[in-house]
Motif scaffolding. Structure first.
Motif, PDB file in Angstrom:
ATOM      1  N   TRP A 203       0.847  -1.181   0.000  1.00 48.27           N
ATOM      2  CA  TRP A 203       0.000   0.000   0.000  1.00 48.27           C
ATOM      3  C   TRP A 203       0.888   1.239   0.000  1.00 48.27           C
ATOM      4  N   GLU A 204       0.667   2.117  -0.964  1.00 50.37           N
ATOM      5  CA  GLU A 204       1.475   3.333  -1.076  1.00 50.37           C
ATOM      6  C   GLU A 204       0.658   4.556  -0.673  1.00 50.37           C
ATOM      7  N   VAL A 205       1.272   5.420   0.126  1.00 53.11           N
ATOM      8  CA  VAL A 205       0.611   6.625   0.624  1.00 53.11           C
ATOM      9  C   VAL A 205       0.948   7.803  -0.286  1.00 53.11           C
ATOM     10  N   PHE A 206      -0.074   8.567  -0.673  1.00 53.29           N
ATOM     11  CA  PHE A 206       0.091   9.783  -1.467  1.00 53.29           C
ATOM     12  C   PHE A 206      -0.254  10.978  -0.587  1.00 53.29           C
ATOM     13  N   PHE A 207       0.691  11.906  -0.469  1.00 60.45           N
ATOM     14  CA  PHE A 207       0.455  13.131   0.290  1.00 60.45           C
ATOM     15  C   PHE A 207       0.156  14.270  -0.672  1.00 60.45           C
ATOM     16  N   SER A 208      -0.808  15.087  -0.308  1.00 65.03           N
ATOM     17  CA  SER A 208      -1.185  16.224  -1.127  1.00 65.03           C
ATOM     18  C   SER A 208      -0.110  17.312  -1.094  1.00 65.03           C
ATOM     19  N   VAL A 209       0.205  17.863  -2.259  1.00 66.12           N
ATOM     20  CA  VAL A 209       1.118  18.999  -2.373  1.00 66.12           C
ATOM     21  C   VAL A 209       0.523  19.999  -3.339  1.00 66.12           C
ATOM     22  N   ALA A 210       0.946  21.251  -3.234  1.00 66.26           N
ATOM     23  CA  ALA A 210       0.439  22.285  -4.136  1.00 66.26           C
ATOM     24  C   ALA A 210       1.089  22.185  -5.509  1.00 66.26           C
ATOM     25  N   ASP A 211       2.356  21.762  -5.556  1.00 70.73           N
ATOM     26  CA  ASP A 211       3.114  21.703  -6.809  1.00 70.73           C
ATOM     27  C   ASP A 211       4.008  20.467  -6.756  1.00 70.73           C
ATOM     28  N   THR A 212       3.689  19.474  -7.546  1.00 71.70           N
ATOM     29  CA  THR A 212       4.421  18.201  -7.502  1.00 71.70           C
ATOM     30  C   THR A 212       5.873  18.366  -7.914  1.00 71.70           C
ATOM     31  N   ARG A 240       6.774   9.569  -7.276  1.00 72.28           N
ATOM     32  CA  ARG A 240       7.117   8.610  -6.219  1.00 72.28           C
ATOM     33  C   ARG A 240       8.502   8.954  -5.687  1.00 72.28           C
ATOM     34  N   LEU A 241       8.603   9.053  -4.344  1.00 72.71           N
ATOM     35  CA  LEU A 241       9.833   9.525  -3.720  1.00 72.71           C
ATOM     36  C   LEU A 241      10.339   8.537  -2.672  1.00 72.71           C
ATOM     37  N   ARG A 242      11.593   8.732  -2.281  1.00 70.20           N
ATOM     38  CA  ARG A 242      12.189   8.025  -1.145  1.00 70.20           C
ATOM     39  C   ARG A 242      12.631   9.064  -0.114  1.00 70.20           C
ATOM     40  N   ASP A 243      12.374   8.780   1.154  1.00 66.37           N
ATOM     41  CA  ASP A 243      12.883   9.680   2.170  1.00 66.37           C
ATOM     42  C   ASP A 243      14.358   9.380   2.443  1.00 66.37           C
ATOM     43  N   VAL A 244      14.958  10.075   3.378  1.00 70.62           N
ATOM     44  CA  VAL A 244      16.394   9.957   3.623  1.00 70.62           C
ATOM     45  C   VAL A 244      16.788   8.544   4.048  1.00 70.62           C
ATOM     46  N   GLU A 245      15.878   7.836   4.715  1.00 70.49           N
ATOM     47  CA  GLU A 245      16.168   6.480   5.185  1.00 70.49           C
ATOM     48  C   GLU A 245      15.646   5.397   4.249  1.00 70.49           C
ATOM     49  N   GLY A 246      15.138   5.802   3.078  1.00 70.61           N
ATOM     50  CA  GLY A 246      14.705   4.831   2.078  1.00 70.61           C
ATOM     51  C   GLY A 246      13.230   4.528   2.046  1.00 70.61           C
ATOM     52  N   GLY A 247      12.436   5.131   2.933  1.00 67.33           N
ATOM     53  CA  GLY A 247      10.996   4.885   2.940  1.00 67.33           C
ATOM     54  C   GLY A 247      10.326   5.440   1.691  1.00 67.33           C
ATOM     55  N   LEU A 248       9.484   4.626   1.038  1.00 60.17           N
ATOM     56  CA  LEU A 248       8.811   5.028  -0.193  1.00 60.17           C
ATOM     57  C   LEU A 248       7.462   5.670   0.099  1.00 60.17           C
ATOM     58  N   PHE A 249       7.139   6.701  -0.656  1.00 58.68           N
ATOM     59  CA  PHE A 249       5.834   7.360  -0.576  1.00 58.68           C
ATOM     60  C   PHE A 249       5.654   8.153  -1.857  1.00 58.68           C
ATOM     61  N   SER A 250       4.482   8.698  -2.066  1.00 60.59           N
ATOM     62  CA  SER A 250       4.226   9.515  -3.247  1.00 60.59           C
ATOM     63  C   SER A 250       3.640  10.864  -2.848  1.00 60.59           C
ATOM     64  N   VAL A 251       3.783  11.813  -3.744  1.00 62.97           N
ATOM     65  CA  VAL A 251       3.140  13.121  -3.584  1.00 62.97           C
ATOM     66  C   VAL A 251       2.265  13.348  -4.813  1.00 62.97           C
ATOM     67  N   ILE A 252       1.181  14.098  -4.617  1.00 63.21           N
ATOM     68  CA  ILE A 252       0.265  14.356  -5.714  1.00 63.21           C
ATOM     69  C   ILE A 252      -0.358  15.728  -5.534  1.00 63.21           C
ATOM     70  N   ALA A 253      -0.506  16.455  -6.621  1.00 69.93           N
ATOM     71  CA  ALA A 253      -1.279  17.693  -6.633  1.00 69.93           C
ATOM     72  C   ALA A 253      -2.670  17.319  -7.165  1.00 69.93           C
ATOM     73  N   PRO A 254      -3.648  17.115  -6.273  1.00 70.10           N
ATOM     74  CA  PRO A 254      -4.928  16.538  -6.698  1.00 70.10           C
ATOM     75  C   PRO A 254      -5.661  17.428  -7.685  1.00 70.10           C
ATOM     76  N   THR A 255      -6.389  16.795  -8.608  1.00 72.17           N
ATOM     77  CA  THR A 255      -7.249  17.522  -9.518  1.00 72.17           C
ATOM     78  C   THR A 255      -8.432  18.109  -8.750  1.00 72.17           C
ATOM     79  N   ALA A 256      -9.088  19.077  -9.342  1.00 71.31           N
ATOM     80  CA  ALA A 256     -10.187  19.762  -8.652  1.00 71.31           C
ATOM     81  C   ALA A 256     -11.307  18.814  -8.275  1.00 71.31           C
ATOM     82  N   GLY A 257     -11.564  17.796  -9.083  1.00 73.02           N
ATOM     83  CA  GLY A 257     -12.666  16.884  -8.811  1.00 73.02           C
ATOM     84  C   GLY A 257     -12.285  15.640  -8.059  1.00 73.02           C
ATOM     85  N   PHE A 258     -11.102  15.640  -7.466  1.00 74.92           N
ATOM     86  CA  PHE A 258     -10.563  14.452  -6.782  1.00 74.92           C
ATOM     87  C   PHE A 258     -11.420  14.084  -5.574  1.00 74.92           C
TER      88      PHE A 258
END
Length: 258
Positions: A203-212, A240-258
Motif C-alpha cells: 500500500w502506497e501513501v500519497f500526500f497532497s502537495v500544491a506543486d508536484t 514517487r519519492l524516497r525519504d532519507v532512510e529509504g521509505g517510499l511514498f508519493s506526492v500528488i497535486a490533486p485535480t479539482a474533482g478528486f
C-alpha cells in the motif's frame, strides 16, 4: 506549538490513518517537516518514541521508531478502520492473510498489523468512530493505492475482511475506473487497488502537495530521492519519492474533482 484541534477519526471499511516506522525521529522530522509543512506533537510511546504529524492543527499521520534492537524496514503503513479489531483479525486469517501482531490496546483504541495473501502489509484500527474524511490540504494524506499483481483478488479479500458489501451506499462505494478498483467515502476518492506486475505488493501513501515538481526538487534537496519522476495521472500530477532512510511514498497535486 500549541495543541492540535482535531484528529482523524476511525472510519470503518476504509483507510483512515498512516504511520511511518523510521529509524531516527530527528532525521524523519528534518525531511518531512520542510517537505510537507508538518509540525510535530509527542504521541503515545507505549512501543517506542512516536510523533503526531500536524497540518493546520489536525493530526494527519504518525512517525515512530521501534523500541530495542529490532530494525524493521523504513516504511509507511496504511490502517483501515473497523468496529471490531478481533473480527477483522479473524477475517484476515480465514481468507488467507496473516495477522502478525495484535489486537493490541493503546490510548486511541486497538490495532492489528497484518498482511494480505499477496504479502502487502497493512494495519487495522478500532477506534472512536467518525465520518470525517482526510483533508485535501497540502501535507495531508489524500490517496492510498494498493500496488499488487491481482487487484480483483485483493478487492475480494479486503471487501470480505472489512465488509464492503454491508456499508451504507449513501456514504461508501466501490467502482472500477482508470484501470483501478476505487473506494469512495462520503463522496470522495480515498483509495484504489491497481495492477502492477512484478512489483512487491504494498500500500502506497500519497500526500497532497500544491506543486508536484517543486516537491520533487525539495525532496532531493533534503536528501531524499526520486523513485519515479513526476507524471500526470487521472487524479493529479504525482511522483514517487524516497525519504532519507529509504521509505517510499508519493506526492500528488490533486485535480479539482478528486
Amino acid at each position: 506549538m500549541g495543541e492540535p484541534r482535531a484528529r482523524v477519526r476511525c472510519v470503518p471499511a476504509v483507510p483512515c490513518w498512516v504511520s511511518l516506522m523510521a529509524r531516527d525521529l530527528d532525521v524523519a522530522q528534518s525531511f518531512y517537516g520542510p517537505l510537507l509543512g508538518w509540525t510535530f506533537q509527542p504521541g503515545p510511546d507505549r512501543w517506542g518514541p512516536y510523533l503526531w504529524a500536524v497540518v493546520d492543527g489536525v493530526e494527519v499521520a504518525g512517525i515512530g521508531v521501534a523500541a530495542g534492537d529490532w530494525q524493521p524496514p523504513v516504511a509507511w503503513t496504511t490502517y483501515f478502520g473497523t468496529d471490531s479489531a478481533d473480527r477483522a483479525a479473524e477475517g484476515v486469517r480465514e481468507r488467507g492473510g496473516t495477522s502478525a501482531v495484535g489486537p493490541l490496546a493503546f490510548d486511541q483504541g486497538r490495532i492489528v498489523l497484518a498482511a494480505d495473501p499477496a504479502g502487502a502489509a497493512f494495519g487495522v484500527w478500532e477506534g472512536e468512530p467518525g465520518v470525517e474524511n482526510w483533508m485535501k490540504d497540502p501535507g495531508a494524506p489524500v490517496w492510498i493505492e494498493l500496488r499488487t499483481p491481482d487487484p480483483f483478488a485483493a478487492a475480494l479479500f479486503y471487501g470480505e475482511v472489512f465488509r464492503w458489501d454491508d456499508q451504507d451506499i449513501d456514504h461508501f462505494g466501490v467502482q472500477y475506473e482508470h484501470e483501478r478498483v476505487v473506494l469512495r467515502s462520503e463522496g470522495r476518492t480515498v483509495a484504489a487497488l491497481c495492477a502492477v506486475p512484478g512489483a512487491a505488493p504494498h500500500w502506497e501513501v500519497f500526500f497532497s502537495v500544491a506543486d508536484t515538481d517543486r516537491a520533487v526538487e525539495e525532496a532531493v534537496k533534503l536528501g531524499g530521492g526520486v523513485a519515479s519522476p513526476a507524471e500526470d495521472t487521472p487524479y493529479g500530477r504525482a511522483a514517487r519519492l524516497r525519504d532519507v532512510e529509504g521509505g517510499l511514498f508519493s506526492v500528488i497535486a490533486p485535480t479539482a474533482g478528486f
